[in-house]
Design an enzyme around this catalytic site. Sequence first.
Site, PDB file in Angstrom:
ATOM      1  N   ASN A  61      43.429  35.996  46.240  1.00  0.00           N
ATOM      2  CA  ASN A  61      44.426  37.072  46.338  1.00  0.00           C
ATOM      3  C   ASN A  61      45.746  36.526  46.864  1.00  0.00           C
ATOM      4  O   ASN A  61      45.786  35.618  47.701  1.00  0.00           O
ATOM      5  CB  ASN A  61      43.921  38.257  47.170  1.00  0.00           C
ATOM      6  CG  ASN A  61      43.399  37.903  48.538  1.00  0.00           C
ATOM      7  OD1 ASN A  61      42.845  36.840  48.745  1.00  0.00           O
ATOM      8  ND2 ASN A  61      43.575  38.800  49.492  1.00  0.00           N
ATOM      9  N   GLU A  63      49.246  37.939  48.403  1.00  0.00           N
ATOM     10  CA  GLU A  63      49.950  39.122  48.924  1.00  0.00           C
ATOM     11  C   GLU A  63      51.455  38.911  48.950  1.00  0.00           C
ATOM     12  O   GLU A  63      51.956  37.806  48.717  1.00  0.00           O
ATOM     13  CB  GLU A  63      49.388  39.467  50.311  1.00  0.00           C
ATOM     14  CG  GLU A  63      47.918  39.841  50.217  1.00  0.00           C
ATOM     15  CD  GLU A  63      47.313  40.309  51.525  1.00  0.00           C
ATOM     16  OE1 GLU A  63      47.962  40.183  52.589  1.00  0.00           O
ATOM     17  OE2 GLU A  63      46.170  40.804  51.477  1.00  0.00           O
ATOM     18  N   ASN A  64      52.160  39.999  49.236  1.00  0.00           N
ATOM     19  CA  ASN A  64      53.620  39.971  49.227  1.00  0.00           C
ATOM     20  C   ASN A  64      54.125  40.958  50.271  1.00  0.00           C
ATOM     21  O   ASN A  64      53.500  42.012  50.478  1.00  0.00           O
ATOM     22  CB  ASN A  64      54.109  40.389  47.824  1.00  0.00           C
ATOM     23  CG  ASN A  64      55.550  40.042  47.600  1.00  0.00           C
ATOM     24  OD1 ASN A  64      56.450  40.656  48.169  1.00  0.00           O
ATOM     25  ND2 ASN A  64      55.784  39.051  46.770  1.00  0.00           N
ATOM     26  N   TYR A  67      54.341  45.070  49.456  1.00  0.00           N
ATOM     27  CA  TYR A  67      52.884  45.117  49.236  1.00  0.00           C
ATOM     28  C   TYR A  67      52.411  45.239  47.784  1.00  0.00           C
ATOM     29  O   TYR A  67      51.549  44.483  47.354  1.00  0.00           O
ATOM     30  CB  TYR A  67      52.246  46.236  50.071  1.00  0.00           C
ATOM     31  CG  TYR A  67      52.261  46.001  51.563  1.00  0.00           C
ATOM     32  CD1 TYR A  67      52.808  44.849  52.130  1.00  0.00           C
ATOM     33  CD2 TYR A  67      51.733  46.953  52.425  1.00  0.00           C
ATOM     34  CE1 TYR A  67      52.836  44.651  53.495  1.00  0.00           C
ATOM     35  CE2 TYR A  67      51.743  46.763  53.803  1.00  0.00           C
ATOM     36  CZ  TYR A  67      52.302  45.606  54.339  1.00  0.00           C
ATOM     37  OH  TYR A  67      52.310  45.424  55.684  1.00  0.00           O
ATOM     38  N   CYS A  72      45.274  40.948  43.402  1.00  0.00           N
ATOM     39  CA  CYS A  72      43.903  40.644  43.802  1.00  0.00           C
ATOM     40  C   CYS A  72      43.434  39.317  43.193  1.00  0.00           C
ATOM     41  O   CYS A  72      43.946  38.875  42.160  1.00  0.00           O
ATOM     42  CB  CYS A  72      42.962  41.738  43.309  1.00  0.00           C
ATOM     43  SG  CYS A  72      43.184  43.338  44.088  1.00  0.00           S
ATOM     44  N   GLU A  74      40.618  38.667  41.650  1.00  0.00           N
ATOM     45  CA  GLU A  74      39.956  38.775  40.343  1.00  0.00           C
ATOM     46  C   GLU A  74      40.984  38.764  39.216  1.00  0.00           C
ATOM     47  O   GLU A  74      40.802  38.110  38.183  1.00  0.00           O
ATOM     48  CB  GLU A  74      39.156  40.087  40.245  1.00  0.00           C
ATOM     49  CG  GLU A  74      38.024  40.206  41.239  1.00  0.00           C
ATOM     50  CD  GLU A  74      38.449  40.841  42.565  1.00  0.00           C
ATOM     51  OE1 GLU A  74      39.587  40.580  43.031  1.00  0.00           O
ATOM     52  OE2 GLU A  74      37.650  41.599  43.120  1.00  0.00           O
ATOM     53  N   CYS A 111      38.106  46.139  43.325  1.00  0.00           N
ATOM     54  CA  CYS A 111      38.836  47.409  43.247  1.00  0.00           C
ATOM     55  C   CYS A 111      38.836  47.918  41.798  1.00  0.00           C
ATOM     56  O   CYS A 111      38.482  47.188  40.860  1.00  0.00           O
ATOM     57  CB  CYS A 111      40.265  47.233  43.763  1.00  0.00           C
ATOM     58  SG  CYS A 111      41.374  46.427  42.601  1.00  0.00           S
TER      59      CYS A 111
HETATM   60  N1  THU Z   1      41.606  42.386  47.134  1.00  0.00           N
HETATM   61  C1  THU Z   1      41.179  41.557  46.155  1.00  0.00           C
HETATM   62  O1  THU Z   1      41.630  40.406  46.044  1.00  0.00           O
HETATM   63  N2  THU Z   1      40.252  42.022  45.299  1.00  0.00           N
HETATM   64  C2  THU Z   1      39.737  43.272  45.314  1.00  0.00           C
HETATM   65  O2  THU Z   1      39.002  43.643  44.414  1.00  0.00           O
HETATM   66  C3  THU Z   1      40.038  44.173  46.427  1.00  0.00           C
HETATM   67  C4  THU Z   1      41.121  43.740  47.320  1.00  0.00           C
HETATM   68  C5  THU Z   1      42.651  41.915  48.036  1.00  0.00           C
HETATM   69  C6  THU Z   1      43.962  42.632  47.872  1.00  0.00           C
HETATM   70  C7  THU Z   1      44.583  42.423  49.227  1.00  0.00           C
HETATM   71  O3  THU Z   1      45.233  41.152  49.234  1.00  0.00           O
HETATM   72  C8  THU Z   1      43.406  42.367  50.164  1.00  0.00           C
HETATM   73  O4  THU Z   1      42.271  42.108  49.368  1.00  0.00           O
HETATM   74  C9  THU Z   1      43.194  43.641  50.960  1.00  0.00           C
HETATM   75  O5  THU Z   1      43.142  44.750  50.148  1.00  0.00           O
END
Ligand code: THU
Length: 161
Positions: A61, A63-64, A67, A72, A74, A111
Site C-alpha cells: 500500500n 499512502e498520501n 488521503y 491499496c 492489492e 476492501c
Molecule cells: N489497505 C490495503 O492496502 N488493502 C486493503 O484491502 C485495505 C486497506 C490499506 C489502505 C491504507 O493504506 C491502509 O491499508 C489502511 O486502510
Amino acid sequence: MKEVIVETKVTACTLDEMSPSMRQLVEKAKAMTQNAYCPYSHYHVGAAALLADGQIVAGSNQENAAYPSGLCAERTTLFAANANYPNTRVAALAIACYTNGHFTKDAASPCGACRQVMLETEHRYGQPMQVILYGDEVCYVFDSAADLLPMHFTADSLKTE
Ligand code: THU
C-alpha cells in the site's frame, strides 16, 4: 417475497498446509508488507501476484497526505502486473497485513474496491484467479475472486440483452 442465502466456498488453512508454490507467494506478500508506505495508518499491506508463466509481481500500500490519492496493496500489485504483462494471466494473488509489530492473526480482508479490481482481472483473463488471505492463525483460500464479491458487477452487467 423469499429469503435468498448467498453462499461462498472458502478453504481455511495454515501456511504449513499450503503447497510450496502457494507458500512462496504468501511469503512474498508478507515480505512486501515491509515496503508499504503507510505513515498515516501504520497498517502495512503486502500483495503478491503469481502470473501464469510463474513470474511473481508484488506490491504494497502507498499512502498520501491527500488521503484518497493513496492506493491499496492489492490494486498497486494487480495494476503493475496488468500494466507490465498485459498478456499474461494472473493465476493467484496473496495478501498479508502487518501492524503493531506483527502480522494480523486474522486473515487479511481486502476492501471492496480491491475486490472489484480482482474481479476485473479475473474476467479479463477468463479464468478463475485464486485469492489467498494470510493470517497468522488462519488463512483463507478462495478459488475465485468472484467468491469474494457476491452479486458482483462485471462487463456482463453492461450488456443490454
Ligand atoms: N489497505 C490495503 O492496502 N488493502 C486493503 O484491502 C485495505 C486497506 C490499506 C489502505 C491504507 O493504506 C491502509 O491499508 C489502511 O486502510
